[in-house]
Design a protein around this motif. Structure first.
Motif, PDB file in Angstrom:
ATOM      1  N   ASP A  86       0.582  -1.519   0.173  1.00 17.47           N
ATOM      2  CA  ASP A  86       0.230   0.149  -0.086  1.00 17.47           C
ATOM      3  C   ASP A  86       0.606   1.284   0.279  1.00 17.47           C
ATOM      4  O   ASP A  86       0.947   2.213   0.676  1.00 17.47           O
ATOM      5  CB  ASP A  86      -0.621   0.163   1.402  1.00 17.47           C
ATOM      6  CG  ASP A  86      -1.624  -1.409   1.621  1.00 17.47           C
ATOM      7  OD1 ASP A  86      -2.029  -1.489   0.115  1.00 17.47           O
ATOM      8  OD2 ASP A  86      -1.815  -2.241   2.558  1.00 17.47           O
ATOM      9  N   VAL A 115       1.391   4.864  -0.705  1.00 17.88           N
ATOM     10  CA  VAL A 115       0.652   6.181  -1.591  1.00 17.88           C
ATOM     11  C   VAL A 115       2.206   7.050  -0.917  1.00 17.88           C
ATOM     12  O   VAL A 115       2.904   7.147  -0.101  1.00 17.88           O
ATOM     13  CB  VAL A 115      -0.361   6.159  -0.357  1.00 17.88           C
ATOM     14  CG1 VAL A 115      -0.413   6.382   0.725  1.00 17.88           C
ATOM     15  CG2 VAL A 115      -1.353   7.053  -1.411  1.00 17.88           C
ATOM     16  N   GLU A 159      -3.874   8.130   6.447  1.00 17.97           N
ATOM     17  CA  GLU A 159      -4.236   8.496   4.914  1.00 17.97           C
ATOM     18  C   GLU A 159      -5.312   9.563   5.109  1.00 17.97           C
ATOM     19  O   GLU A 159      -6.013   9.817   4.283  1.00 17.97           O
ATOM     20  CB  GLU A 159      -5.018   7.117   3.711  1.00 17.97           C
ATOM     21  CG  GLU A 159      -3.612   6.238   3.307  1.00 17.97           C
ATOM     22  CD  GLU A 159      -3.921   5.371   4.067  1.00 17.97           C
ATOM     23  OE1 GLU A 159      -2.647   4.246   3.890  1.00 17.97           O
ATOM     24  OE2 GLU A 159      -3.290   5.527   5.428  1.00 17.97           O
ATOM     25  N   GLU A 175      -2.480  13.327  -4.779  1.00 14.64           N
ATOM     26  CA  GLU A 175      -1.388  12.196  -4.687  1.00 14.64           C
ATOM     27  C   GLU A 175      -0.951  12.133  -6.071  1.00 14.64           C
ATOM     28  O   GLU A 175      -1.354  12.848  -6.472  1.00 14.64           O
ATOM     29  CB  GLU A 175      -2.454  10.703  -4.885  1.00 14.64           C
ATOM     30  CG  GLU A 175      -2.458  10.123  -3.359  1.00 14.64           C
ATOM     31  CD  GLU A 175      -3.131   8.425  -3.858  1.00 14.64           C
ATOM     32  OE1 GLU A 175      -3.161   7.904  -4.622  1.00 14.64           O
ATOM     33  OE2 GLU A 175      -4.505   8.116  -3.298  1.00 14.64           O
ATOM     34  N   GLU A 196       2.665   1.726  -7.122  1.00 12.06           N
ATOM     35  CA  GLU A 196       1.458   1.630  -8.005  1.00 12.06           C
ATOM     36  C   GLU A 196       0.799   0.029  -7.377  1.00 12.06           C
ATOM     37  O   GLU A 196      -0.594   0.189  -7.465  1.00 12.06           O
ATOM     38  CB  GLU A 196       1.323   2.181  -9.045  1.00 12.06           C
ATOM     39  CG  GLU A 196       1.186   3.541  -9.173  1.00 12.06           C
ATOM     40  CD  GLU A 196       0.456   4.536  -8.361  1.00 12.06           C
ATOM     41  OE1 GLU A 196      -0.913   4.264  -8.769  1.00 12.06           O
ATOM     42  OE2 GLU A 196       0.654   5.890  -8.618  1.00 12.06           O
ATOM     43  N   ARG A 209      -1.046  -1.401  -3.954  1.00 10.83           N
ATOM     44  CA  ARG A 209      -2.030  -1.611  -3.672  1.00 10.83           C
ATOM     45  C   ARG A 209      -3.003  -2.004  -3.199  1.00 10.83           C
ATOM     46  O   ARG A 209      -2.748  -2.978  -4.156  1.00 10.83           O
ATOM     47  CB  ARG A 209      -2.528   0.135  -4.069  1.00 10.83           C
ATOM     48  CG  ARG A 209      -2.334   1.378  -4.960  1.00 10.83           C
ATOM     49  CD  ARG A 209      -2.037   2.147  -3.552  1.00 10.83           C
ATOM     50  NE  ARG A 209      -1.043   3.225  -4.505  1.00 10.83           N
ATOM     51  CZ  ARG A 209      -1.389   4.635  -4.510  1.00 10.83           C
ATOM     52  NH1 ARG A 209      -3.048   4.616  -5.500  1.00 10.83           N
ATOM     53  NH2 ARG A 209      -0.431   4.964  -5.069  1.00 10.83           N
TER      54      ARG A 209
END
Length: 155
Positions: free
Chosen positions: A25, A27, A106, A114, A122, A125
């Protein structure tokens, strides 16, 4: 205001390093409009303390080797549950999956844009949820096997 080119370069390299060490995940957020102290945050997680430390070490090594960047501050390493690397231009948070869910960073930064990350990053996720579901299923199977064994012994 938007994140600088240097910040974007640091984020991209750190995200790829995290993905290479199988972080979940990944980000990144451009926080430059809401924070004066840094341009961007990178969040990543792992299912155990050892992997958290491995991801942190890889990020630190890669940023030094490829971009000559050293963290101004490193916190949380002793416990290995949530390690923060402060590069001034960016801040990297690598969290144990449980801390990631509990603190839900988040939610704090959801209004910030983002940042695009490398394809490998990516692709991470949802991996944390997949891992948790798989671990939960294994735990249920193990509990069922133990229960069956006990039933057999009692008969």
């Amino acid at each position: 205001m938007t994140a600088t080119d240097r910040s974007l370069e640091l984020i991209e390299t750190a995200a790829q390093a995290a993905a290479d060490k199988l972080a979940h995940d990944i980000v990144a957020y451009d926080v430059s409009d809401v924070l004066a102290i840094t341009d961007a945050f990178l969040l990543a997680s792992a299912p155990n303390d050892r992997q958290v430390k491995g991801i942190v070490d890889e990020i630190e090594e890669r940023l030094l080797k490829e971009l000559g960047a050293k963290p101004a501050r490193r916190e949380g390493e002793r416990d290995g549950r949530w390690v923060l690397l402060d590069y001034v231009d960016i801040v990297v948070h690598v969290q144990h999956s449980e801390e990631r869910v509990f603190y839900a960073l988040e939610r704090l930064w959801k209004d910030c844009p983002e940042l695009r990350l490398p394809e490998d990053a990516e692709a991470t996720r949802g991996k944390g949820a997949e891992h948790a579901n798989a671990a939960g299923a294994e735990g249920r199977e193990s509990a069922a096997d133990t229960s069956d064994e006990l039933d057999g012994e009692l008969r």
